[in-house]
Design an enzyme around this catalytic site. Structure first.
Site, PDB file in Angstrom:
ATOM      1  CG  ASP A   1      58.392  54.950 -60.433  1.00 10.45           C
ATOM      2  OD1 ASP A   1      58.337  53.970 -60.816  1.00 10.45           O
ATOM      3  OD2 ASP A   1      57.738  55.484 -59.601  1.00 10.45           O
TER       4      ASP A   1
ATOM      5  CE  LYS B   1      56.685  52.397 -58.440  1.00  9.09           C
ATOM      6  NZ  LYS B   1      55.798  53.862 -58.207  1.00  9.09           N
TER       7      LYS B   1
ATOM      8  CE  LYS C   1      52.319  59.209 -55.779  1.00 11.05           C
ATOM      9  NZ  LYS C   1      52.490  59.583 -57.091  1.00 11.05           N
TER      10      LYS C   1
ATOM     11  CB  CYS D   1      58.033  56.371 -56.123  1.00  8.90           C
ATOM     12  SG  CYS D   1      56.589  56.764 -56.753  1.00  8.90           S
TER      13      CYS D   1
ATOM     14  CB  THR E   1      60.981  61.808 -55.981  1.00 11.83           C
ATOM     15  OG1 THR E   1      59.942  61.403 -55.424  1.00 11.83           O
ATOM     16  CG2 THR E   1      60.830  62.262 -57.367  1.00 11.83           C
TER      17      THR E   1
HETATM   18  C1  C5J Z   1      57.512  59.189 -57.821  1.00 16.35           C
HETATM   19  C2  C5J Z   1      55.985  60.769 -57.588  1.00 16.35           C
HETATM   20  N1  C5J Z   1      57.878  58.105 -58.811  1.00 16.35           N
HETATM   21  N2  C5J Z   1      57.004  61.541 -56.875  1.00 16.35           N
HETATM   22  N3  C5J Z   1      56.285  59.691 -58.191  1.00 16.35           N
HETATM   23  O1  C5J Z   1      58.275  59.334 -56.786  1.00 16.35           O
HETATM   24  O2  C5J Z   1      54.864  61.097 -57.624  1.00 16.35           O
END
Ligand code: C5J
Length: 228
Positions: free
Chosen positions: A24, A129, A132, A162, A158
């Site tokens: 991500d 996706k 998460k 995810c 993060t």
């Molecule tokens: C990710 C989120 N990618 N923090 N998404 O961690 O919502």
């Protein structure tokens, strides 16, 4: 077999059966002026890892490893986004709303794109996706199995959402997982540190962690002749 000086003990892997999974690294999460920062998050810890993730990508590509990129994204009609996800969070700016870089977490929107510096190259897998975790409602497991992948290296954002969810899903599916600790980040540095600690506690209950430098020490660039 290659061996990384990792925590809680050395991580042994064969680059031919190992994939790097970059989670991500999307403009809306990482860039100043995107969704994350519009919600009041400090994106600096995320922008700070971009050069490290770029170096990690170069290392993995140089070693001939499979690379997977993920994006947290939904179909434009949000039919793959349960109300429990859509309605939670900040009522002023949520999934599907028009944000500073287009519709939030919707496929194809500018903010949903991977940062240009980290963009996928030909032959790499890109997974959209809706959850998460990278395995939920995707064909990632099937794609990895088809390529004989048994080991996964994780990076991205993060750490506690995810990245962690994906690593736990991978661990439950039998993959040997290592998180590259300086190639992932959180808006909340304390969560980043806590996540790394809990993933690797109890003898590596979910897996291993190591910094990029240790991975690079274990992965000298391939000789030209070995590439085939
Ligand atoms: C990710 C989120 N990618 N923090 N998404 O961690 O919502």
């Amino acid at each position: 077999m290659n061996s990384v000086a990792a925590h809680p003990y050395p991580y042994r892997f064969d680059p031919r059966s190992t994939a790097l999974v970059v989670i991500d690294m999307q403009r809306d999460f990482v860039e100043e002026g995107g969704f994350g920062s519009a919600l009041g998050n400090d994106v600096r810890p995320l922008t700070a890892i971009v050069p490290t993730v770029a170096a990690l990508l170069a290392t993995a590509r140089g070693a001939g490893m499979l690379v997977v990129h993920t994006r947290e994204s939904h179909l434009p009609d949000l039919s793959d986004c349960p109300p429990a996800k859509r309605l939670r969070g900040n009522p002023a700016l949520g999934i599907g709303d028009i944000g500073p870089m287009g519709r939030i977490l919707v496929r194809g929107e500018p903010g949903n794109q991977i940062l240009p510096l980290l963009a996928p190259v030909a032959g790499e897998i890109v997974i959209d996706k809706p959850g998460k975790g990278a395995f939920y409602a995707t064909d990632l497991h099937a794609q990895l199995q088809a390529r004989g992948i048994s080991h996964l290296l994780f990076a991205g954002v993060t750490t506690e959402v995810c990245v962690q969810t994906s690593m736990r899903e991978a661990n439950d599916r039998g993959y040997e997982c290592l998180v590259v600790e300086d190639a992932c980040a959180s808006y909340f540095p304390v969560f980043h540190q806590a996540t790394l600690a809990m993933l690797t506690a109890q003898g590596g209950i979910v897996g291993w962690k190591a910094p990029l430098a240790e991975l690079q020490r274990a992965l000298p660039p391939m000789n030209k002749g070995e590439a085939a």
